[in-house]
Design a protein around this motif. Structure first.
Motif, PDB file in Angstrom:
ATOM      1  N   TYR A  36      37.502 -17.616  78.660  1.00 35.05           N
ATOM      2  CA  TYR A  36      38.076 -16.294  78.934  1.00 35.05           C
ATOM      3  C   TYR A  36      38.446 -15.589  77.620  1.00 35.05           C
ATOM      4  O   TYR A  36      38.149 -14.409  77.420  1.00 35.05           O
ATOM      5  CB  TYR A  36      39.308 -16.438  79.824  1.00 35.05           C
ATOM      6  N   LYS A  37      39.076 -16.351  76.726  1.00 43.05           N
ATOM      7  CA  LYS A  37      39.491 -15.774  75.449  1.00 43.05           C
ATOM      8  C   LYS A  37      38.288 -15.264  74.655  1.00 43.05           C
ATOM      9  O   LYS A  37      38.307 -14.145  74.117  1.00 43.05           O
ATOM     10  CB  LYS A  37      40.248 -16.817  74.622  1.00 43.05           C
ATOM     11  N   VAL A  38      37.221 -16.085  74.606  1.00 43.17           N
ATOM     12  CA  VAL A  38      36.069 -15.753  73.776  1.00 43.17           C
ATOM     13  C   VAL A  38      35.165 -14.717  74.442  1.00 43.17           C
ATOM     14  O   VAL A  38      34.733 -13.750  73.808  1.00 43.17           O
ATOM     15  CB  VAL A  38      35.280 -17.032  73.439  1.00 43.17           C
ATOM     16  N   PHE A  39      34.864 -14.911  75.720  1.00 43.41           N
ATOM     17  CA  PHE A  39      33.877 -14.065  76.388  1.00 43.41           C
ATOM     18  C   PHE A  39      34.441 -12.752  76.920  1.00 43.41           C
ATOM     19  O   PHE A  39      33.715 -11.767  77.039  1.00 43.41           O
ATOM     20  CB  PHE A  39      33.242 -14.808  77.566  1.00 43.41           C
ATOM     21  N   ILE A  40      35.731 -12.739  77.254  1.00 42.32           N
ATOM     22  CA  ILE A  40      36.294 -11.552  77.899  1.00 42.32           C
ATOM     23  C   ILE A  40      37.310 -10.855  77.002  1.00 42.32           C
ATOM     24  O   ILE A  40      37.152  -9.686  76.661  1.00 42.32           O
ATOM     25  CB  ILE A  40      36.901 -11.933  79.268  1.00 42.32           C
ATOM     26  N   GLU A  41      38.361 -11.565  76.585  1.00 41.49           N
ATOM     27  CA  GLU A  41      39.384 -10.940  75.746  1.00 41.49           C
ATOM     28  C   GLU A  41      38.810 -10.456  74.416  1.00 41.49           C
ATOM     29  O   GLU A  41      38.979  -9.296  74.034  1.00 41.49           O
ATOM     30  CB  GLU A  41      40.527 -11.917  75.485  1.00 41.49           C
ATOM     31  N   ASN A  42      38.122 -11.362  73.704  1.00 42.69           N
ATOM     32  CA  ASN A  42      37.637 -11.002  72.373  1.00 42.69           C
ATOM     33  C   ASN A  42      36.543  -9.947  72.401  1.00 42.69           C
ATOM     34  O   ASN A  42      36.327  -9.238  71.417  1.00 42.69           O
ATOM     35  CB  ASN A  42      37.127 -12.249  71.645  1.00 42.69           C
ATOM     36  N   GLN A  43      35.830  -9.850  73.525  1.00 43.34           N
ATOM     37  CA  GLN A  43      34.776  -8.845  73.651  1.00 43.34           C
ATOM     38  C   GLN A  43      35.290  -7.537  74.251  1.00 43.34           C
ATOM     39  O   GLN A  43      34.541  -6.567  74.384  1.00 43.34           O
ATOM     40  CB  GLN A  43      33.639  -9.390  74.525  1.00 43.34           C
ATOM     41  N   GLY A  44      36.569  -7.520  74.649  1.00 48.62           N
ATOM     42  CA  GLY A  44      37.141  -6.310  75.211  1.00 48.62           C
ATOM     43  C   GLY A  44      36.562  -5.910  76.552  1.00 48.62           C
ATOM     44  O   GLY A  44      36.509  -4.721  76.885  1.00 48.62           O
ATOM     45  N   LEU A  45      36.137  -6.916  77.352  1.00 51.33           N
ATOM     46  CA  LEU A  45      35.531  -6.622  78.659  1.00 51.33           C
ATOM     47  C   LEU A  45      36.627  -6.507  79.716  1.00 51.33           C
ATOM     48  O   LEU A  45      36.844  -7.404  80.536  1.00 51.33           O
ATOM     49  CB  LEU A  45      34.526  -7.719  79.026  1.00 51.33           C
ATOM     50  N   THR A  46      37.330  -5.404  79.703  1.00 52.81           N
ATOM     51  CA  THR A  46      38.471  -5.218  80.591  1.00 52.81           C
ATOM     52  C   THR A  46      38.076  -5.239  82.065  1.00 52.81           C
ATOM     53  O   THR A  46      38.872  -5.609  82.921  1.00 52.81           O
ATOM     54  CB  THR A  46      39.180  -3.896  80.266  1.00 52.81           C
ATOM     55  N   ALA A  47      36.837  -4.870  82.368  1.00 50.02           N
ATOM     56  CA  ALA A  47      36.390  -4.867  83.762  1.00 50.02           C
ATOM     57  C   ALA A  47      36.352  -6.274  84.347  1.00 50.02           C
ATOM     58  O   ALA A  47      36.385  -6.453  85.565  1.00 50.02           O
ATOM     59  CB  ALA A  47      35.015  -4.227  83.874  1.00 50.02           C
ATOM     60  N   LEU A  48      36.284  -7.290  83.475  1.00 50.75           N
ATOM     61  CA  LEU A  48      36.219  -8.674  83.939  1.00 50.75           C
ATOM     62  C   LEU A  48      37.554  -9.397  83.800  1.00 50.75           C
ATOM     63  O   LEU A  48      37.634 -10.601  84.050  1.00 50.75           O
ATOM     64  CB  LEU A  48      35.144  -9.441  83.148  1.00 50.75           C
ATOM     65  N   ALA A  49      38.585  -8.680  83.414  1.00 47.15           N
ATOM     66  CA  ALA A  49      39.900  -9.299  83.232  1.00 47.15           C
ATOM     67  C   ALA A  49      40.452  -9.815  84.553  1.00 47.15           C
ATOM     68  O   ALA A  49      40.241  -9.222  85.615  1.00 47.15           O
ATOM     69  CB  ALA A  49      40.872  -8.281  82.628  1.00 47.15           C
ATOM     70  N   THR A  50      41.146 -10.963  84.487  1.00 44.11           N
ATOM     71  CA  THR A  50      41.757 -11.568  85.669  1.00 44.11           C
ATOM     72  C   THR A  50      43.208 -11.923  85.360  1.00 44.11           C
ATOM     73  O   THR A  50      43.539 -12.232  84.211  1.00 44.11           O
ATOM     74  CB  THR A  50      41.005 -12.843  86.091  1.00 44.11           C
ATOM     75  N   PRO A  51      44.082 -11.916  86.361  1.00 43.66           N
ATOM     76  CA  PRO A  51      45.495 -12.224  86.116  1.00 43.66           C
ATOM     77  C   PRO A  51      45.720 -13.641  85.610  1.00 43.66           C
ATOM     78  O   PRO A  51      46.667 -13.879  84.844  1.00 43.66           O
ATOM     79  CB  PRO A  51      46.136 -12.040  87.504  1.00 43.66           C
TER      80      PRO A  51
END
Length: 252
Positions: A36-51
């Motif tokens: 999650y940190k590498v693929f979503i947070e670091n890439q700024g993919l807010t559409a894929l963010a999860t709680p």
């Protein structure tokens, strides 16, 4: 399975990096947090963010997860998700089939391991982690009596796809698979409509695959969720086996 590695720069009595297989739900969650940190947070993919801060899907439960820890902190710093033939039969498909038609590889399914979600913490990208993961991958393939590694290698589209087109154009001349191993993307990335960058920058993971004798098996697929162009990669174990262990002091 537990393997340790010491590089030429790291000859301390207790090796810094330790390789093992996830055996508990909590270890799988540790893997999912790193992804999650590498693929979503670091890439700024807010559409894929999860709680819950986890990158997970239905494939995780059917896969095995290689993990590398820093032995000083016990933090998970690298991972690889592996799907063996039994897991693929249970699911009824490979992850790559979300993006590609693998019809031409049907006769090889009982001899294939699919590797995906390769992920390394940004602070540990000097090379040792991926080498250790690949030594574990080779051991895993031998244990399951598999001869072929498959997976998707992603190229960012942050620049509008110019680098992805340049990389594909460069690689298809030297590393394209024989026609009997070609696959077809369900949603092709429109390489013919995007101008290629002048100086291709091949991602490190893809470069490592190619150095080990891998093929790209056709044109890239477009993954709009992760904003990437994905190349389908195939590599015989005979090409991978031993290449990286020779550069490091690996002991099982």
């Amino acid at each position: 399975m537990q393997t340790t590695i010491a590089t030429a720069e790291q000859r301390a009595p207790a090796p810094r990096l330790v390789l093992s297989m996830a055996t508990t739900p909590e270890e799988v969650r540790e893997v999912q947090r790193l992804r999650y940190k590498v693929f979503i947070e670091n890439q700024g993919l807010t559409a894929l963010a999860t709680p819950d801060g986890l990158d997970c899907d239905e494939f995780d439960a059917a896969c095995d997860h290689l993990i590398v820890r820093d032995s000083a902190t016990l933090k998970v710093v690298g991972t690889y998700r592996l799907l063996n033939p039994a897991g693929a039969r249970k699911l009824g498909r490979h992850y790559s089939e979300n993006e590609f038609d693998l019809g031409r590889l049907k006769h090889l399914r009982s001899r294939i391991v699919e590797a995906g979600r390769a992920c390394i913490h940004p602070d540990y990208r000097g090379g040792s982690v991926i080498m250790l993961l690949w030594s574990g991958l080779a051991e895993y393939m031998r244990r399951h009596q598999c001869e072929y590694l498959i997976g998707c290698a992603s190229i960012s589209l942050a620049d509008g796809g110019h680098n992805a087109v340049a990389v594909y154009e460069q690689l298809r001349h030297k590393h394209l698979a024989p026609i009997e191993y070609r696959v077809t993307p369900h949603l092709p990335f429109p390489v013919e409509k995007v101008e290629a960058a002048r100086a291709p920058q091949v991602p490190a993971l893809l470069k490592g695959y190619l150095r080990s004798g891998a093929w790209i098996c056709g044109a890239p697929a477009w993954d709009p969720d992760f904003e990437s162009a994905d190349l389908f990669v195939m590599m015989p174990l005979a090409n991978l086996d031993g290449r990286y262990a020779r550069h490091y002091n690996v002991a099982a």
